[in-house]
Design an enzyme around this catalytic site. Sequence first.
Site, PDB file in Angstrom:
ATOM      1  N   LEU A 177       0.753  -1.752  -0.174  1.00  0.00           N
ATOM      2  CA  LEU A 177       0.527   0.271   0.383  1.00  0.00           C
ATOM      3  C   LEU A 177       0.403   1.185   0.349  1.00  0.00           C
ATOM      4  O   LEU A 177       2.164   1.080   0.377  1.00  0.00           O
ATOM      5  CB  LEU A 177      -0.678   0.285   1.198  1.00  0.00           C
ATOM      6  CG  LEU A 177      -1.900  -1.199   1.553  1.00  0.00           C
ATOM      7  CD1 LEU A 177      -2.860  -1.005   3.349  1.00  0.00           C
ATOM      8  CD2 LEU A 177      -2.702  -0.911   0.106  1.00  0.00           C
ATOM      9  N   ASP A 178       0.752   2.135  -0.994  1.00  0.00           N
ATOM     10  CA  ASP A 178       1.095   3.166  -0.783  1.00  0.00           C
ATOM     11  C   ASP A 178       1.229   4.404   0.743  1.00  0.00           C
ATOM     12  O   ASP A 178       0.551   3.903   1.735  1.00  0.00           O
ATOM     13  CB  ASP A 178       1.005   4.748  -1.737  1.00  0.00           C
ATOM     14  CG  ASP A 178       0.357   4.540  -3.106  1.00  0.00           C
ATOM     15  OD1 ASP A 178       1.348   3.183  -3.403  1.00  0.00           O
ATOM     16  OD2 ASP A 178      -0.559   4.637  -4.071  1.00  0.00           O
ATOM     17  N   GLN A 179       2.700   5.254   1.074  1.00  0.00           N
ATOM     18  CA  GLN A 179       2.700   5.522   2.054  1.00  0.00           C
ATOM     19  C   GLN A 179       1.098   5.914   3.093  1.00  0.00           C
ATOM     20  O   GLN A 179       1.412   6.453   3.251  1.00  0.00           O
ATOM     21  CB  GLN A 179       4.409   6.654   2.113  1.00  0.00           C
ATOM     22  CG  GLN A 179       3.523   8.206   0.806  1.00  0.00           C
ATOM     23  CD  GLN A 179       5.243   8.430   0.943  1.00  0.00           C
ATOM     24  OE1 GLN A 179       6.323   7.354   0.926  1.00  0.00           O
ATOM     25  NE2 GLN A 179       4.465   9.520   0.525  1.00  0.00           N
TER      26      GLN A 179
END
Length: 251
Positions: A116-118
């Site tokens: 998952l993106d930051q």
Amino acid sequence: MQLQDILYTQGFGTRRVCAGLVQQGKVQVFKENEPLALVTIAQAAMEFEAPGLRFRVHGTDWPYAEKAYILLNKPAATECSQKPSTYPSIYTLLPAPLRQRPQKGAVQGVQAVGRLDQDTTGMLLLTDDGQFIHRMSSPRHHVPKVYEVTVKHPLNERQVSQLLAGVVLDDDPKPVRAAACEAVSECHLRLTLTEGKYHQVKRMLAAVSNRVEGLHRSQIGGLRLPDALLPGQWHWLDAADLTLIQQPAAC
């Protein structure tokens, strides 16, 4: 299996370290059929049936798990990387034994199933089962994932219809479509995807002239993120949970 070997497989250190934990009285074992009865073990070579064994190390209870399957509620501003560049790694949220479980390869411990993106929050699976990671990551299996999307501009029926029919991303002429799409409120979209392309949700919303302001994964397969599991917290997945993950998402 000897207790020192059991502790080793569960990530408590080298066999010598694990033997030392036992000899120092740091390890207690729960009696079979007596869930609250603990016995301190002093002999590292004492043998136990590993499946179903529960034990306590440094005051923390652990179940024996041949393979670890973990659900983490990923908080914002964390990276799904062992070597993060800007934000803390999600692995710092896990206890040392989960990070140190021995593996045949160079990387030890549980690994994230996908990323998952930051700035994306929500459901993240971690495991040391390589076959499970491959199965969940393979596009052939089309595991549905449900995202709660906060958008900048009010949603309309045309945007929802476009997402269901398919939109073209800039790196692939083949349309990408949502498996399910629902405008929950004016700026809240519930989107189900069965494939995972780079920044896919953000790019799909951009393709229909909108913008993602917040992104949260709430469900994988038939397994929902528990309300009681707060950001940054994790728990073990059992056999029933793993079965749910393989099922279609309830829209």
